[in-house]
Enzyme design. Structure first.
Site, PDB file in Angstrom:
ATOM      1  N   HIS A 193       0.823  -1.159   0.073  1.00 32.06           N
ATOM      2  CA  HIS A 193      -0.165  -0.239   0.000  1.00 32.06           C
ATOM      3  C   HIS A 193       0.872   1.365  -0.112  1.00 32.06           C
ATOM      4  O   HIS A 193       0.377   2.391  -0.564  1.00 32.06           O
ATOM      5  CB  HIS A 193      -0.983  -0.182   1.163  1.00 32.06           C
ATOM      6  N   HIS A 194       2.232   1.167   0.489  1.00 29.37           N
ATOM      7  CA  HIS A 194       2.869   2.325   0.682  1.00 29.37           C
ATOM      8  C   HIS A 194       4.129   2.073   0.160  1.00 29.37           C
ATOM      9  O   HIS A 194       5.236   1.842   0.955  1.00 29.37           O
ATOM     10  CB  HIS A 194       3.160   2.528   2.186  1.00 29.37           C
ATOM     11  N   PHE A 195       4.374   2.231  -1.230  1.00 28.93           N
ATOM     12  CA  PHE A 195       3.502   2.237  -2.369  1.00 28.93           C
ATOM     13  C   PHE A 195       3.691   1.174  -3.428  1.00 28.93           C
ATOM     14  O   PHE A 195       4.623   0.790  -3.313  1.00 28.93           O
ATOM     15  CB  PHE A 195       3.455   3.859  -2.894  1.00 28.93           C
ATOM     16  N   ASN A 242       7.961   1.607   0.552  1.00 28.05           N
ATOM     17  CA  ASN A 242       9.140   1.853   1.598  1.00 28.05           C
ATOM     18  C   ASN A 242       8.247   1.773   2.957  1.00 28.05           C
ATOM     19  O   ASN A 242       7.184   2.104   2.916  1.00 28.05           O
ATOM     20  CB  ASN A 242       9.771   3.065   1.194  1.00 28.05           C
TER      21      ASN A 242
END
Lengths: 160, 78
Positions: free
Chosen positions: A55-57, A62
């Site tokens: 999700h990040h990203f 990271n």
């Protein structure tokens, strides 16, 4: 130097006696050395399977800065909760000042070093630094409390 | 610096308030006099007057005026 002053290590299972966070919010894997009331250091291994990377990203995974800071705070907590009578105590963050310097990526080992600057009446001032590949990734000044101790020193609220 | 000046300075610097409101100031009366601020104030006063305040007195330290009474027990005269 006494045995306690020399410090000791805590593996992934042992550290959970002193750090109350659990998956998916336990941000430290191993405590390589803790000297109660003084300092704690260790690491978090980051694999592609960390829950936040998809999700990040999606195009550039990271470790979120908030979770880097959380990892520092969790390690600092261990420096307190290994003091007599405090194992597993819940801590609250009160004020943090953090500086991020580089991305923390899948496959990295996030090395953490924390130091207690002061510990008095349930309040701890401390500093922490996170490294990957020998380079500083983030650093923070932290103010955390153990509420069950701090509350014993606060004036009672007025009856309304 | 007199004891009153030292006492007022600790409040003004810890809570970022003007001297004019000190006489009626109470715990949680301004945003900065919260739990962190309370401990910060106690530390400032201990350093300013070179005293160690007992736990019961830290709990009872609920206002600017009450604090003066408490510090008098530690030999701080106003």
């Amino acid at each position: 130097m006494s045995d306690a002053a020399k410090g000791f290590s805590l593996n992934a299972l042992e550290l959970q006696k002193y750090q109350p966070n659990r998956y998916p919010f336990l941000m430290i894997d191993y405590v390589t050395e803790v000297i109660p009331g003084k300092c704690a250091k260790g690491y978090k291994n980051l694999t592609n399977n960390e829950w936040y990377f998809p999700h990040h990203f999606p195009e550039g995974p990271n470790m979120p800065g908030a979770l880097q800071l959380e990892a520092l705070a969790q390690m600092l907590t261990v420096a307190l909760t290994t003091l007599p009578g405090l194992a597993g105590s819940v801590t609250h963050a009160m004020k943090h000042i953090v500086r991020f310097r580089k991305e923390v990526l899948p496959g990295d080992r996030f090395e953490i070093e924390t130091e207690v600057i002061s510990w008095n009446r349930g309040m701890c001032k401390g500093v922490g630094r996170g490294y990957t590949n020998g380079e500083l990734a983030c650093e923070a000044e932290m103010l955390i409390t153990i509420p069950t101790i701090l509350e014993k020193y606060l004036p009672k609220k007025k009856e309304i | 610096m007199t004891n009153v000046e030292k006492y007022n300075k600790a409040f003004m610097e810890t809570f970022n308030v003007e001297e004019g409101i000190l006489s009626t100031l109470e715990y949680q009366g301004v945003d900065d006099w919260d739990s962190i601020g309370h401990m910060g104030l106690i530390t400032e006063l201990e350093d300013a007057f070179d005293i160690q305040i007992e736990t019961d007195d830290i709990v009872d330290f609920s206002s600017y005026q009450k604090g003066k009474e408490i510090l008098s027990k530690y030999g701080v005269a106003f």
